[in-house]
Design an enzyme around this catalytic site. Sequence first.
Site, short mmCIF file in Angstrom:
data_model
loop_
_atom_site.label_atom_id
_atom_site.label_comp_id
_atom_site.label_asym_id
_atom_site.label_seq_id
_atom_site.Cartn_x
_atom_site.Cartn_y
_atom_site.Cartn_z
N HIS A 208 -7.00 0.74 3.89
CA HIS A 208 -6.19 1.20 2.75
C HIS A 208 -6.85 0.98 1.38
O HIS A 208 -6.31 1.37 0.37
CB HIS A 208 -4.82 0.53 2.76
CG HIS A 208 -4.89 -0.93 2.34
ND1 HIS A 208 -5.24 -1.92 3.20
CD2 HIS A 208 -4.68 -1.52 1.14
CE1 HIS A 208 -5.23 -3.08 2.56
NE2 HIS A 208 -4.91 -2.87 1.30
C1 UD1 Z 1 -1.59 -3.17 -3.03
C2 UD1 Z 1 -2.53 -4.23 -3.60
C3 UD1 Z 1 -3.60 -4.57 -2.57
C4 UD1 Z 1 -2.99 -4.92 -1.24
C5 UD1 Z 1 -2.08 -3.78 -0.80
C6 UD1 Z 1 -1.41 -4.03 0.52
C7 UD1 Z 1 -2.92 -4.09 -6.03
C8 UD1 Z 1 -3.93 -3.74 -7.06
N1 UD1 Z 1 -3.25 -3.73 -4.77
O1 UD1 Z 1 -2.36 -1.98 -2.84
O2 UD1 Z 1 -4.32 -5.68 -3.05
O3 UD1 Z 1 -4.01 -5.10 -0.30
O4 UD1 Z 1 -1.07 -3.62 -1.81
O5 UD1 Z 1 -0.60 -2.96 0.85
O6 UD1 Z 1 -1.91 -4.66 -6.34
N2 UD1 Z 1 3.33 3.34 -1.66
C9 UD1 Z 1 4.43 3.80 -0.98
N3 UD1 Z 1 5.39 2.90 -0.64
C10 UD1 Z 1 5.30 1.58 -0.93
C11 UD1 Z 1 4.18 1.14 -1.62
C12 UD1 Z 1 3.19 2.02 -1.98
O7 UD1 Z 1 4.56 4.98 -0.69
O8 UD1 Z 1 6.21 0.82 -0.56
C13 UD1 Z 1 2.26 4.30 -2.00
C14 UD1 Z 1 2.43 4.90 -3.38
O9 UD1 Z 1 1.98 6.21 -3.35
C15 UD1 Z 1 1.50 4.08 -4.23
C16 UD1 Z 1 0.39 3.77 -3.24
O10 UD1 Z 1 1.02 3.64 -1.98
O11 UD1 Z 1 1.05 4.74 -5.36
C17 UD1 Z 1 -0.35 2.51 -3.55
O12 UD1 Z 1 0.55 1.41 -3.71
P1 UD1 Z 1 0.15 0.19 -4.70
O13 UD1 Z 1 1.16 -0.89 -4.61
O14 UD1 Z 1 -0.17 0.71 -6.05
O15 UD1 Z 1 -1.22 -0.31 -4.10
P2 UD1 Z 1 -1.66 -0.59 -2.61
O16 UD1 Z 1 -2.73 0.37 -2.26
O17 UD1 Z 1 -0.50 -0.74 -1.67
#
Ligand code: UD1
Length: 369
Positions: A208
Amino acid sequence: MNKIVIHLIAAARPNFMKVAPLYHSLRAEVWCRPMIVHTGQHYDANMSDAFFRDLRLPAPDRHLGVGSGTHAEQTAGVMVAYERLCMAEPPDGVVVVGDVNSTLACTLAAKKLCLPVMHLEAGLRSFDRTMPEEINRVVTDSLADLLWTPSPDADENLAREGIAPARIVRVGNIMIDAFEMLRSQIAATDLPSRMALIPGTYGVVTIHRPSNVDAAPVLGRIIEALRDVALRLPLAIPIHPRTRARLLDFGLMSQLENHPDIRLLPPLGYVDFMSLLMSAALVITDSGGIQEETTYLGVPCLTLRDTTERPVTVTEGTNHLTKIERLGLEVEGALSRARTVPKIAQWDGNTAARVVASLKKFFEERPVR
Ligand code: UD1
């Protein structure tokens, strides 16, 4: 006597298993009242609620509901919402965990209000500042009053950055506490059997990181390599929402869906995922926490990254950093090595107790407002 109010910041999937053992330990103390503050960084049922349920956490005491966005949007959103909460109901201390955007945002908001901040899992460094997490770690550690570290390399990193030794307390790896808390339930769940997978014969994949999934050519090469590996052993692949979105954007999803030996899964809860991991022949990942969990379980781990902030998993554990083009060879190597279960200092299920003792001492030595 008024109880000392401690905010535990829970934001994203990898935070929940770090917060849970500490929450349960603090709840048993008479001198403090832990409150769970969920920033809302992760909000899908299987990225958040499932973890609260598995880890026996109550619903958050406060929910900031911030959600997704660019780094600045998300960080700023959490800062504004958390500052508002702290001004309305100031806690006596704020515990942040890990390295996600909410960890940094809550630290910044709390320190500007002169609230004590404690960082659990402090001092880890990948020395790669293209990783958003590395920036979060460096800034959080420079501001936090108390730095709870998991390993000697973390202490050394902090010392090199000029952090006073008095602020650093080595407590060990809190994730092991979560696993030990739920070990029997994890074993009883037996997800592999329910999925008709034979223990010890399949691989688990989690990918991811932005560096692996956000560019079509890189993700395309990873998918191609995984299709080849699946010819050698079946792969179970829980798909993170970010990865799902990119696979769909780049038209790559069908390459995984159409492979007979690839099982695509939604993101799994903690108990199901650990059950799958426990019986895996190997794991291919770019996660931070999974590098540690595989080492603890003695499962070979191939990490698709150039660096790790958890070097002890390579020097003492089962983790190998690898590149996409070497994946096939590394899989053969991992499958042919004799398996051992490494023993690492303070990965013992007693980290939460050490954190509680350190927190209590901190408040005994400083006047409460
Ligand atoms: C975040 C953390 C990363 C961790 C990861 C675990 C940061 C910079 N990154 O990355 O260190 O390893 O979490 O998952 O904080 N989304 C959903 N549903 C959710 C959450 C996210 O659909 O419940 C999608 C959204 O499109 C979002 C994307 O995933 O924009 C990324 O989510 P985000 O929390 O920004 O970062 P992660 O890649 O999950």
